[in-house]
Write a protein that holds these residues in place. Structure first.
Motif, PDB file in Angstrom:
ATOM      1  N   THR A  77      31.400 -36.655  46.263  1.00  0.00           N
ATOM      2  CA  THR A  77      32.454 -36.112  47.124  1.00  0.00           C
ATOM      3  C   THR A  77      33.790 -36.750  46.801  1.00  0.00           C
ATOM      4  N   ALA A 131      37.041 -34.890  45.155  1.00  0.00           N
ATOM      5  CA  ALA A 131      38.357 -34.942  45.805  1.00  0.00           C
ATOM      6  C   ALA A 131      39.432 -35.319  44.800  1.00  0.00           C
ATOM      7  N   TYR A 136      42.348 -24.783  46.935  1.00  0.00           N
ATOM      8  CA  TYR A 136      43.051 -26.067  46.988  1.00  0.00           C
ATOM      9  C   TYR A 136      44.219 -25.992  46.003  1.00  0.00           C
TER      10      TYR A 136
END
Length: 741
Positions: A623, A627, A665
């Motif tokens: 994770t 990111a 994103y």
């Protein structure tokens, strides 16, 4: 006030003469006669009434004669109220004379009391209304009646008549006759003076009307040629001559030259010699500014007027046109075929026209000068506008040459540019001549008139190309085109000379300071235009070289990224090319496509900020690692945003991972908040990714990949972009199948 009004009314009713009587003196005589008759009638009536009242009227019979006299006077009065004033006066004179004699016949005692002396009344009245011959007849008849009176009356002797009434009437008649004759002389003198004044007034009125008419016509003209033509017409009309001539003074040659005329041919006008300023001054000092010459065929003439004899010109009237001491020219009235003596009034009128003409010519010249200066400013403004808005040098030079030839009144012009490497002058633009033979011609600097103008950095002017030995190099062109005058003006800026402006004219140029000043201004504009064009060309070339360097650098960065990530080698080139195809289908301009291309090449440049351990990790990302990976669009924005040149290419590197439904994103944009170029690239990026081999999977087929793209419409991708992409791929597939067939 009411009493005055009443008296005026009574005067109009009873004394005012008939409107048919014209002339102030005649109307006064008529009014006097009416007033006299009316007074006699009124006074006689009053006296007769008083007599009847005061005497024993039973035995009085004189009222009968009075009544007859009043009737007679009334008839004469009413006749005097008509236009027959003189007839009424004759009746009055005859009637009053007869009344005196009749009364004396019936009343001889009255004669002894001086009754016959009342004959002076009809004589006085006759002196007012009768001419001398009629008055003389009246006197003779009255005197003859006096001499005959004793024959009809025993109560009066001839001696009494001779000593009394005859002597009185005779002496009084002589005196009255002399006074009347003298009065008539004075009246005739007065009438002649009035006639003279009336004639002068009429001439003055005619002159004023003529001058007003001339002023109206001259003031309405703003063109000098039309003004001069009008002036020649009005001069001939005002003097009633068959011909006229207008001459204008040229201060450069100090001569007066005939320029136009009426009643004479153009050749006759041209054949009249010019008059020098010295000859003009001598003539005006001797004759004045307005004068006439009569009978030219028989007097000794100045040399400049000898030509008049050939055309049978007999008399001339000449007036000088001057304005505030400045000589403008002459107006000449011309009599052909017959002698003419011009009157002072005609010369005065001619001088008045000359004064008006001088002012009109000055105003017309001022208007023409102002109009020319305004047109010059407009021409310079048009050239400025062309220089500022148009980077096409030949087009700017053509505009400049068009303004130059029209405003300077020259026949042709050529613009030559310097080739600094070859050190030659080459043709750039031309107007007013055959330029085809000149297009490929060159002239070494220092050779020919144009080459010399560059080398010597000065203007070269040739007054006559036919005779000047300097103009041998231009002889073929001047003979072919018929050019006579020539200018070569170097087009010089503060730094260097960029070319030459050549001017040609088929007659001798009429130069003045204003003409030369405007020529220099146009040459300056040409220098600015050429300098601006050269500067723009250099800047454009530099910009193209810089742009090419940027694009090469960007392509190098893109290639470096592909080399770093071997799994995606060739990916950047493919997605960029396909993105450009799809963007063209959406109607992006060429300039926008340049920025889209740069954005496509740099779309993954943000991965330079991602550590290699994450970028090349074989296992799934944690994770935290994921990111960091999602931050590569932010890294791209941070890397490229300071580069102003790439501002318009930021949309794809920064937004190509955003999704239509907002789940993308780095910023979670959705819908049309995502730039269109990024939405287009997102589809192409996924398409290339799934249709390319990866170590962990084989490439998808086109159908499978297209089905996936469609399934993501409205979620990951913009439905409109998906629709356009599908259509594009179908078209490409059809073309591929068609070529295979």
């Amino acid at each position: 006030m009411k009493n005055v009004h009443l008296v005026e009314k009574l005067r109009q009713w009873f004394i005012e003469p008939s409107p048919l009587i014209e002339g102030l003196d005649k109307r006064r005589q008529a009014s006097l006669l009416s007033a006299l008759l009316l007074t006699v009638i009124i006074v006689s009536s009053i006296v007769e009434l008083a007599t009847i009242v005061l005497i024993e009227w039973e035995s009085y019979t004189g009222y009968k004669q009075t009544f007859v006299a009043l009737v007679f006077l009334s008839v004469v009065y009413f006749i005097s109220r008509t236009q027959h004033t003189k007839f009424a006066a004759r009746l009055m004179v005859i009637g009053s004379s007869a009344a005196v004699f009749i009364t004396g016949w019936f009343q001889p005692n009255g004669v002894n009391g001086g009754l016959l002396d009342f004959l002076i009344f009809p004589l006085w009245l006759g002196s007012l209304y009768l001419d001398l011959r009629e008055l003389l007849i009246l006197v003779v008849l009255n005197l003859f009646g006096l001499l005959l009176y004793p024959s009809f009356s025993d109560a009066v002797t001839l001696n009494f008549i001779l000593v009394g009434p005859f002597s009185f009437i005779f002496a009084t008649s002589i005196l009255l006759f002399i006074i009347t004759r003298h009065r008539n002389f004075l009246e005739n003198d007065r009438q002649r003076e009035l006639a003279k004044k009336e004639k002068l007034s009429r001439e003055e009125a005619d002159r004023t009307i003529t001058l007003l008419r001339v002023a109206g016509r001259l003031n309405s003209q703003l063109d000098l040629d039309t003004l001069l033509e009008t002036l020649s017409e009005e001069t001939a009309r005002a003097l009633n001559t068959p011909a006229s001539i207008v001459t204008l003074y040229d201060p450069r040659t100090a001569t007066l030259k005939p320029v136009i005329g009426k009643g004479l041919s153009k050749k006759q006008i041209e054949d009249i010699p010019v008059l020098t300023k010295k000859e003009f001054d001598e003539a005006t000092n001797k004759q004045g500014t307005v004068f006439s010459l009569d009978n030219l065929q028989h007097i000794t003439l100045p040399a400049h007027l000898e030509e008049f004899r050939k055309y049978d010109i007999r008399s001339v009237a000449i007036a000088t046109m001057e304005h505030e001491g400045e000589l403008i020219g002459n107006l000449v009235g011309v009599s052909i075929g017959e002698d003419r003596s011009f009157k002072p009034a005609e010369l005065l009128l001619l001088k008045g026209i000359a004064n008006q003409a001088a002012l009109a010519i000055i105003n017309t010249r001022l208007f023409k000068d102002a109009q020319r200066r305004f047109e010059n400013l407009q021409a310079l403004r048009a050239i400025d506008t062309s220089i500022l808005s148009n980077r096409n040098l030949p087009e700017t030079l053509n505009i400049l040459l068009e303004k130059l030839t029209s405003q300077l009144g020259v026949d042709a012009a050529i613009a030559l540019l310097i080739d600094k490497q070859k050190q030659v002058l080459s043709f750039a633009a031309g107007r007013g001549l055959d330029v085809e033979p000149l297009r490929n011609a060159t002239l070494p600097i220092g050779e020919g008139l144009a080459g010399r103008a560059v080398q010597e950095k000065r203007i070269i002017y040739i007054h006559d190309l036919r005779t000047d030995p300097q103009a041998l190099s231009l002889k073929p062109l001047s003979e072919k085109e018929g050019f006579i005058s020539y200018f070569a003006i170097p087009l010089e800026t503060q730094v260097e000379i960029n070319g030459v402006l050549e001017i040609f004219h088929r007659s001798h140029l009429d130069l003045d300071e204003e003409w030369l000043g405007f020529l220099e201004a146009l040459a300056g504009q040409a220098s600015i235009a050429i300098g601006s064009a050269i500067l723009f060309s250099d800047l454009q070339r530099t910009n193209e070289e810089l742009s090419e360097a940027y694009d090469t650098t960007i392509e190098g960065w893109s290639h470096a990224l592909d080399l770093r990530d071997k799994e995606t080698e060739g990916h950047t080139r493919r997605v960029t090319e396909l993105t450009l195809e799809l963007a063209k289908a959406f109607g992006f301009s060429d300039e926008e496509l340049v920025h889209i291309r740069r954005g496509g090449l740099l779309h993954d440049i943000g991965k330079l900020g991602v550590p290699d351990r994450i970028l090349f990790k074989d296992a799934a990302l944690t994770t935290e690692e994921w990111a960091l990976m999602k931050r590569h669009p932010i890294y791209a924005h941070e890397m490229l945003e300071p580069i102003h040149y790439l501002h318009q290419a930021l949309d794809i590197p920064y937004c190509h991972h955003e999704k239509w439904d907002g789940n993308g994103y780095p910023r979670g944009l959705s819908g049309e908040d995502i730039p269109l170029s990024a939405r287009i690239f997102a589809v192409v990026d996924v398409w290339d990714a799934v249709t390319s081999d990866r170590p962990y999977r084989a490439a998808w087929t086109a159908d499978k990949a297209l089905a996936y793209i469609k399934s993501e419409s409205g979620k990951h991708f913009d439905p409109r972009v998906v629709e356009m992409f599908t259509r594009l791929m179908e078209q490409k597939n059809e073309r591929t199948n068609g070529q295979a067939t």
